[in-house]
Design a protein around this motif. Structure first.
Motif, mmCIF file in Angstrom:
data_model
loop_
_atom_site.group_PDB
_atom_site.id
_atom_site.type_symbol
_atom_site.label_atom_id
_atom_site.label_comp_id
_atom_site.label_asym_id
_atom_site.label_seq_id
_atom_site.Cartn_x
_atom_site.Cartn_y
_atom_site.Cartn_z
ATOM 1 N N TRP A 217 26.447 30.410 38.605
ATOM 2 C CA TRP A 217 27.462 29.615 39.277
ATOM 3 C C TRP A 217 27.072 28.140 39.290
ATOM 4 O O TRP A 217 25.894 27.806 39.459
ATOM 5 C CB TRP A 217 27.676 30.091 40.712
ATOM 6 C CG TRP A 217 28.718 31.167 40.809
ATOM 7 C CD1 TRP A 217 28.539 32.516 40.763
ATOM 8 C CD2 TRP A 217 30.126 30.958 40.959
ATOM 9 N NE1 TRP A 217 29.741 33.172 40.865
ATOM 10 C CE2 TRP A 217 30.736 32.239 40.992
ATOM 11 C CE3 TRP A 217 30.931 29.824 41.069
ATOM 12 C CZ2 TRP A 217 32.115 32.405 41.127
ATOM 13 C CZ3 TRP A 217 32.305 29.986 41.207
ATOM 14 C CH2 TRP A 217 32.872 31.270 41.234
ATOM 15 N N TYR B 134 27.756 24.636 41.326
ATOM 16 C CA TYR B 134 28.231 24.139 42.616
ATOM 17 C C TYR B 134 28.101 22.629 42.691
ATOM 18 O O TYR B 134 27.128 22.050 42.186
ATOM 19 C CB TYR B 134 27.411 24.723 43.766
ATOM 20 C CG TYR B 134 27.525 26.215 43.948
ATOM 21 C CD1 TYR B 134 28.586 26.775 44.658
ATOM 22 C CD2 TYR B 134 26.546 27.070 43.437
ATOM 23 C CE1 TYR B 134 28.684 28.145 44.845
ATOM 24 C CE2 TYR B 134 26.638 28.441 43.611
ATOM 25 C CZ TYR B 134 27.707 28.975 44.314
ATOM 26 O OH TYR B 134 27.803 30.326 44.490
ATOM 27 N N GLY C 181 31.985 25.875 44.787
ATOM 28 C CA GLY C 181 31.870 26.489 43.472
ATOM 29 C C GLY C 181 32.935 25.969 42.530
ATOM 30 O O GLY C 181 34.124 25.979 42.846
ATOM 31 N N GLU D 277 32.069 29.561 37.030
ATOM 32 C CA GLU D 277 31.273 30.783 36.899
ATOM 33 C C GLU D 277 31.070 31.055 35.417
ATOM 34 O O GLU D 277 32.026 31.156 34.656
ATOM 35 C CB GLU D 277 31.989 31.968 37.548
ATOM 36 C CG GLU D 277 31.215 33.273 37.421
ATOM 37 C CD GLU D 277 31.966 34.480 37.953
ATOM 38 O OE1 GLU D 277 31.357 35.556 38.052
ATOM 39 O OE2 GLU D 277 33.176 34.347 38.254
#
Length: 235
Positions: free
Chosen positions: A162, A164, A175, A178
């Motif tokens: 992920w 961020y 977030g 992904e």
């Protein structure tokens, strides 16, 4: 047991980073590795980018941790990146590499300058690159703290990496991306692979485009990187 020492950062240029991946992952690394602020100066025509069928550029300056990390132990990494972004595709931030059987896989994330302003840009690359952009508020002044982190479910480490954005005032994580396949070498049939896989990680800067204007042909981009920190799982 001897105390684990934080390995130094070492400057590489693109594909030369693969040299240290020939070693086995270092197992006695500290669970937290922190580094002082540094500035990377990137020349024009430097980049990290792969676009089929013919483009594969990997000559960007990258300060990598001088020891391969066991992919299974990697938890997270973060850095605060800033610079005088003013030329198309000026960029800098985190860079991660996984050597594969036939081609290296990598992710870069941080600031990228497009359409006349800095964005948070992320590129994930396997056989080719994809690219995503997230707007950066004007109040950020071209600066962002970015974090990459392995997804977990309870005590289980799963496949995704992920990306961020970190709010420095509140610590809140937003977030923005992904990457579902990043840890596939660490997961086989739903179970952890027994064979260790190396991860290389560091910070980079790049200036793919030559700045416009008389006398600017060789003008470097200065990318400031602060608070670079990598965390590993205990085992």
């Amino acid at each position: 047991m001897a105390e684990a020492h934080t390995p130094k950062l070492k400057l590489h240029h693109g594909s030369s980073a693969m040299a240290i991946s020939q070693d086995e992952p270092v197992l006695d690394l500290p669970t937290t590795m922190s580094y002082p602020a540094l500035t990377i100066r990137a020349h024009p025509k430097t980049d990290l980018w792969r676009k089929p069928p013919h483009t594969d550029i990997d000559n960007a300056p990258i300060f990598l941790i001088s020891a391969p990390i066991d992919l299974h132990r990697f938890h997270s990494a973060r850095v605060t990146v800033s610079g005088a972004w003013n030329t198309l595709y000026d960029q800098g931030g985190l860079a991660l590499f996984i050597p594969d059987e036939d081609i290296k896989k990598w992710v870069k994330t941080g600031i990228e300058y497009v359409w006349g302003k800095p964005f948070v840009g992320t590129v994930a690359t396997s056989r080719w690159s994809d690219w995503s952009l997230v707007p950066l508020p004007e109040s950020a002044n071209g600066k962002v703290t970015i974090q990459v982190e392995r997804e977990t479910k309870g005590d289980e480490r799963v496949e995704s990496l992920w990306i961020y954005i970190i709010n420095e005032e509140t610590g809140e994580k937003l977030g923005i991306r992904e990457i579902t396949w990043w840890f596939r070498h660490d997961i086989v049939g739903g179970e952890t692979s027994e064979a260790p896989r190396s991860l290389l990680i560091g910070v980079y800067g790049a200036r793919p485009t030559v700045p416009e204007g008389a006398g600017r042909e060789k003008e470097e981009l200065a990318v400031k990187l602060e608070g670079f920190e990598v965390k590993l799982f205990e085992d």
